[in-house]
Design a protein around this motif. Structure first.
Motif, PDB file in Angstrom:
ATOM      1  N   PHE A   3     -13.782 -31.803  15.685  1.00  0.00           N
ATOM      2  CA  PHE A   3     -14.186 -30.416  15.480  1.00  0.00           C
ATOM      3  C   PHE A   3     -14.539 -29.798  16.834  1.00  0.00           C
ATOM      4  O   PHE A   3     -15.263 -30.386  17.628  1.00  0.00           O
ATOM      5  N   VAL A   4     -14.034 -28.603  17.062  1.00  0.00           N
ATOM      6  CA  VAL A   4     -14.356 -27.860  18.277  1.00  0.00           C
ATOM      7  C   VAL A   4     -15.051 -26.570  17.855  1.00  0.00           C
ATOM      8  O   VAL A   4     -14.510 -25.795  17.063  1.00  0.00           O
ATOM      9  N   MET A   5     -16.255 -26.368  18.383  1.00  0.00           N
ATOM     10  CA  MET A   5     -17.020 -25.177  18.039  1.00  0.00           C
ATOM     11  C   MET A   5     -16.309 -23.943  18.598  1.00  0.00           C
ATOM     12  O   MET A   5     -15.944 -23.912  19.764  1.00  0.00           O
ATOM     13  N   PRO A   6     -16.104 -22.937  17.760  1.00  0.00           N
ATOM     14  CA  PRO A   6     -15.473 -21.699  18.225  1.00  0.00           C
ATOM     15  C   PRO A   6     -16.327 -21.016  19.299  1.00  0.00           C
ATOM     16  O   PRO A   6     -17.538 -21.194  19.353  1.00  0.00           O
ATOM     17  N   ASP A   7     -15.679 -20.218  20.145  1.00  0.00           N
ATOM     18  CA  ASP A   7     -16.385 -19.512  21.215  1.00  0.00           C
ATOM     19  C   ASP A   7     -17.101 -18.258  20.712  1.00  0.00           C
ATOM     20  O   ASP A   7     -18.067 -17.813  21.321  1.00  0.00           O
ATOM     21  N   ASP A   8     -16.628 -17.696  19.620  1.00  0.00           N
ATOM     22  CA  ASP A   8     -17.197 -16.459  19.078  1.00  0.00           C
ATOM     23  C   ASP A   8     -18.599 -16.722  18.523  1.00  0.00           C
ATOM     24  O   ASP A   8     -18.775 -17.520  17.598  1.00  0.00           O
ATOM     25  N   PRO A   9     -19.629 -16.045  19.073  1.00  0.00           N
ATOM     26  CA  PRO A   9     -21.003 -16.287  18.612  1.00  0.00           C
ATOM     27  C   PRO A   9     -21.214 -15.989  17.127  1.00  0.00           C
ATOM     28  O   PRO A   9     -22.019 -16.657  16.478  1.00  0.00           O
ATOM     29  N   GLU A  10     -20.512 -15.025  16.577  1.00  0.00           N
ATOM     30  CA  GLU A  10     -20.675 -14.712  15.155  1.00  0.00           C
ATOM     31  C   GLU A  10     -20.161 -15.857  14.287  1.00  0.00           C
ATOM     32  O   GLU A  10     -20.763 -16.182  13.261  1.00  0.00           O
ATOM     33  N   ILE A  11     -19.076 -16.458  14.700  1.00  0.00           N
ATOM     34  CA  ILE A  11     -18.547 -17.618  13.960  1.00  0.00           C
ATOM     35  C   ILE A  11     -19.479 -18.808  14.135  1.00  0.00           C
ATOM     36  O   ILE A  11     -19.753 -19.538  13.175  1.00  0.00           O
ATOM     37  N   GLN A  12     -20.003 -18.995  15.337  1.00  0.00           N
ATOM     38  CA  GLN A  12     -20.965 -20.076  15.584  1.00  0.00           C
ATOM     39  C   GLN A  12     -22.181 -19.920  14.667  1.00  0.00           C
ATOM     40  O   GLN A  12     -22.647 -20.894  14.073  1.00  0.00           O
ATOM     41  N   LEU A  13     -22.663 -18.698  14.571  1.00  0.00           N
ATOM     42  CA  LEU A  13     -23.808 -18.424  13.715  1.00  0.00           C
ATOM     43  C   LEU A  13     -23.515 -18.827  12.268  1.00  0.00           C
ATOM     44  O   LEU A  13     -24.331 -19.481  11.611  1.00  0.00           O
ATOM     45  N   GLY A  14     -22.331 -18.478  11.790  1.00  0.00           N
ATOM     46  CA  GLY A  14     -21.934 -18.849  10.431  1.00  0.00           C
ATOM     47  C   GLY A  14     -21.856 -20.356  10.241  1.00  0.00           C
ATOM     48  O   GLY A  14     -22.291 -20.886   9.206  1.00  0.00           O
ATOM     49  N   VAL A  15     -21.320 -21.047  11.235  1.00  0.00           N
ATOM     50  CA  VAL A  15     -21.208 -22.515  11.168  1.00  0.00           C
ATOM     51  C   VAL A  15     -22.601 -23.137  11.116  1.00  0.00           C
ATOM     52  O   VAL A  15     -22.885 -24.005  10.279  1.00  0.00           O
ATOM     53  N   PHE A  16     -23.481 -22.696  12.019  1.00  0.00           N
ATOM     54  CA  PHE A  16     -24.833 -23.254  12.046  1.00  0.00           C
ATOM     55  C   PHE A  16     -25.593 -22.959  10.757  1.00  0.00           C
ATOM     56  O   PHE A  16     -26.330 -23.804  10.249  1.00  0.00           O
ATOM     57  N   GLN A  17     -25.418 -21.761  10.208  1.00  0.00           N
ATOM     58  CA  GLN A  17     -26.101 -21.419   8.962  1.00  0.00           C
ATOM     59  C   GLN A  17     -25.588 -22.265   7.802  1.00  0.00           C
ATOM     60  O   GLN A  17     -26.379 -22.705   6.951  1.00  0.00           O
ATOM     61  N   ALA A  18     -24.285 -22.509   7.759  1.00  0.00           N
ATOM     62  CA  ALA A  18     -23.719 -23.358   6.707  1.00  0.00           C
ATOM     63  C   ALA A  18     -24.254 -24.789   6.825  1.00  0.00           C
ATOM     64  O   ALA A  18     -24.584 -25.433   5.817  1.00  0.00           O
ATOM     65  N   MET A  19     -24.350 -25.268   8.055  1.00  0.00           N
ATOM     66  CA  MET A  19     -24.885 -26.614   8.279  1.00  0.00           C
ATOM     67  C   MET A  19     -26.351 -26.684   7.854  1.00  0.00           C
ATOM     68  O   MET A  19     -26.787 -27.666   7.243  1.00  0.00           O
ATOM     69  N   LEU A  20     -27.095 -25.634   8.156  1.00  0.00           N
ATOM     70  CA  LEU A  20     -28.511 -25.587   7.806  1.00  0.00           C
ATOM     71  C   LEU A  20     -28.709 -25.626   6.291  1.00  0.00           C
ATOM     72  O   LEU A  20     -29.594 -26.323   5.790  1.00  0.00           O
TER      73      LEU A  20
END
Length: 91
Positions: A3-20
């Motif tokens: 898995f490679v974390m996307p560079d877009d901060p909005e997508i990162q935010l969504g990924v982190f929130q889903a993980m949380l």
């Protein structure tokens, strides 16, 4: 495939929130697991099953370790979410 974390901060935010959400869900299940292990310990103690007592106690210790890891993971995810939100506010 890694898995490679996307560079877009909005997508990162969504990924982190889903993980949380997943981590918080796992944390909520732990008390029920402790209750089941306590019941198993009680039954093993009543029956005098020393092997079952040892196994169940080891499982309880492992569950506590996992709980602490999940709590730490939750804290780190919350920190990452805050950092991404700060970056979005700056942009």
């Amino acid at each position: 495939m890694k898995f490679v974390m996307p560079d877009d901060p909005e997508i990162q935010l969504g990924v982190f929130q889903a993980m949380l959400v997943k981590v918080e869900g796992a944390i909520l299940k732990i008390p029920d697991s402790f209750l089941q292990l306590d019941e198993t310990l009680r039954q093993a103690q009543e029956s005098g099953d020393i092997q079952k007592l040892r196994e169940t106690y080891a499982n309880k210790v492992e569950l506590r370790r996992q709980e602490l890891c999940l709590i730490d993971q939750k804290r780190r995810l919350e920190e990452r979410i805050d950092l991404v939100r700060e970056r979005l506010a700056i942009q």
